[in-house]
Design a protein around this motif. Sequence first.
Motif, mmCIF file in Angstrom:
data_model
loop_
_atom_site.group_PDB
_atom_site.id
_atom_site.type_symbol
_atom_site.label_atom_id
_atom_site.label_comp_id
_atom_site.label_asym_id
_atom_site.label_seq_id
_atom_site.Cartn_x
_atom_site.Cartn_y
_atom_site.Cartn_z
ATOM 1 N N GLY A 99 10.469 -3.190 5.096
ATOM 2 C CA GLY A 99 9.958 -2.110 4.253
ATOM 3 C C GLY A 99 10.532 -2.304 2.860
ATOM 4 N N SER A 100 9.845 -1.769 1.842
ATOM 5 C CA SER A 100 10.416 -1.885 0.494
ATOM 6 C C SER A 100 11.666 -1.004 0.397
ATOM 7 N N ASP A 101 11.764 -0.032 1.300
ATOM 8 C CA ASP A 101 13.002 0.743 1.481
ATOM 9 C C ASP A 101 14.240 -0.152 1.524
ATOM 10 N N CYS A 198 10.470 -1.125 -10.770
ATOM 11 C CA CYS A 198 9.138 -0.503 -10.753
ATOM 12 C C CYS A 198 8.677 -0.448 -9.306
ATOM 13 N N ASP A 199 8.785 0.720 -8.703
ATOM 14 C CA ASP A 199 8.389 0.875 -7.310
ATOM 15 C C ASP A 199 6.893 1.190 -7.265
ATOM 16 N N GLU A 200 6.109 0.184 -6.885
ATOM 17 C CA GLU A 200 4.655 0.316 -6.922
ATOM 18 C C GLU A 200 4.048 0.387 -5.517
ATOM 19 N N ALA A 201 4.583 1.286 -4.701
ATOM 20 C CA ALA A 201 4.128 1.420 -3.312
ATOM 21 C C ALA A 201 2.637 1.763 -3.220
ATOM 22 N N TYR A 202 2.101 2.400 -4.277
ATOM 23 C CA TYR A 202 0.694 2.829 -4.261
ATOM 24 C C TYR A 202 -0.159 2.034 -5.251
ATOM 25 N N TYR A 203 0.342 0.894 -5.669
ATOM 26 C CA TYR A 203 -0.306 0.031 -6.659
ATOM 27 C C TYR A 203 -1.809 -0.123 -6.448
ATOM 28 N N ARG A 228 6.659 -3.694 -3.957
ATOM 29 C CA ARG A 228 5.367 -3.356 -3.342
ATOM 30 C C ARG A 228 5.564 -3.316 -1.824
ATOM 31 N N THR A 229 4.565 -2.803 -1.113
ATOM 32 C CA THR A 229 4.744 -2.640 0.330
ATOM 33 C C THR A 229 3.457 -2.864 1.113
ATOM 34 N N PHE A 230 3.613 -3.205 2.384
ATOM 35 C CA PHE A 230 2.479 -3.282 3.305
ATOM 36 C C PHE A 230 2.309 -1.976 4.092
ATOM 37 N N SER A 231 3.142 -0.973 3.769
ATOM 38 C CA SER A 231 3.125 0.280 4.546
ATOM 39 C C SER A 231 1.988 1.208 4.174
ATOM 40 N N LYS A 232 1.524 1.145 2.939
ATOM 41 C CA LYS A 232 0.596 2.161 2.490
ATOM 42 C C LYS A 232 -0.840 1.670 2.652
ATOM 43 N N ILE A 233 -1.452 1.066 1.650
ATOM 44 C CA ILE A 233 -2.866 0.722 1.805
ATOM 45 C C ILE A 233 -3.100 -0.301 2.924
HETATM 46 C C1 PLP Z 1 6.359 4.938 1.010
HETATM 47 C C2 PLP Z 1 7.169 4.579 -0.153
HETATM 48 C C3 PLP Z 1 8.073 3.527 -0.106
HETATM 49 C C4 PLP Z 1 8.544 2.932 1.181
HETATM 50 O O1 PLP Z 1 7.781 2.007 1.687
HETATM 51 P P1 PLP Z 1 8.264 1.106 2.893
HETATM 52 O O2 PLP Z 1 7.779 -0.213 2.471
HETATM 53 O O3 PLP Z 1 7.582 1.674 4.083
HETATM 54 O O4 PLP Z 1 9.744 1.146 3.024
HETATM 55 C C5 PLP Z 1 8.739 3.156 -1.257
HETATM 56 N N1 PLP Z 1 8.555 3.824 -2.384
HETATM 57 C C6 PLP Z 1 7.731 4.863 -2.473
HETATM 58 C C7 PLP Z 1 7.586 5.575 -3.760
HETATM 59 C C8 PLP Z 1 7.020 5.286 -1.360
HETATM 60 O O5 PLP Z 1 6.250 6.358 -1.431
#
Ligand code: PLP
Length: 370
Positions: A99-101, A198-203, A228-233
């Motif tokens: 996770g980007s966490d 730059c946390d772009e989780a929703y990029y 960036r993350t594979f968790s959202k889109i």
């Molecule tokens: C959901 C979210 C993350 C965490 O994403 P993971 O990859 O699941 O850890 C990080 N930053 C923001 C702003 C989020 O909303």
Amino acid sequence: MKRGSSGFLEKIVPSEILQVKPYVPGKPIEEVKRELGLSKVIKLASNENPLGPSPEAVEAICRYASQVHLYPDGDCYYLKRELALHLEVEPDNIILGNGSDEIVSILTRVFIQEGKEAIMGYPSFLMYKIDTQLARGKIICVPLNDFKIDIDAIIKAINSNTRIIFISNPNNPTGTIVTREKMQELVENIPPWVLVVCDEAYYEYVEDSLYPDSLRWVKEGKNVVVLRTFSKIYGLAGLRIGYGVARKEIISILNRARPPFNVNLLAQVAARASLKDKKHLLKSKNLIKEEKKFLYTKLKELGVEFVPSQTNFILIKTGNKTEEIINNLLKKGIIVRGMQAYNLPDYIRLTIGTREENEFFIQEFRKTFR
Ligand SMILES: *Cc1c(COP(=O)(O)O)cnc(C)c1O
């Protein structure tokens, strides 16, 4: 343990750790089903993709299920190369995380220690605060201005102890963006001991043409880390996989603090398949675009205030009925996120679902909100 020895833990655990308020996630569907005896529950609380993962990802997971007795590739060789092509950077510019966490936690472990500070907009993603405190650092919370991250105020908050500036862009939980121009101003104004994250989780959901191309600053060698993350889109939240992009020197340092097998085998193959499946990505993007319009219209009809969003969630003003609304929705099997922990007690955050889910939400929301 003997009675009376309980106070001992407070003596051996550092006060910074004792002060941490644990992260409270959205309620899991199974828990709500069990507790309320409901057979159907929908979760519009954690910004997950209502369409689920890509079918290609599911197929890859099944194909590799029999391989889970093997350790995963700790270096994520193939995924890193495919991501590098996708992002037009080098593989050495990328670090993969559970996770980007996990990248946030690695960043704080590496760059924060006692006496050092991280800055964040407030309210924003709560893990920035928790991870900074766990690293014994001090978190500086700069209030939002009209629900947007206030870059001018953040620049003013920088000092010789600042090490990290966390910018959730778009911001969770408001759904607002920081423009290219404002981010540029920030990146140009940081001293060499400060890193902009730059946390772009929703990029992938952003439609606003003023949204920055932050990878450009990485390519220019600035002190910028893009998450960036594979968790959202991409719909892989349950597998835990995300990544950071930065110049090679930064990545090489972060890798020293990365656990050797932090990204599991199924997450790696699912992420690779998801990256290739452009169809599912587009379908997910279009669904959110359409459904956002639908929800905006319905909320306006009801006279509800909300913050226009560049993401797959909407911050909705529910006023003094907030708790009642959340509880009544829950009784009907709809989980939304209360914003008390984000210092917005009069708001809920709604994840955009399918048309059926959104209609059900509006139908039930209306009953209490009226
Ligand atoms: C959901 C979210 C993350 C965490 O994403 P993971 O990859 O699941 O850890 C990080 N930053 C923001 C702003 C989020 O909303």
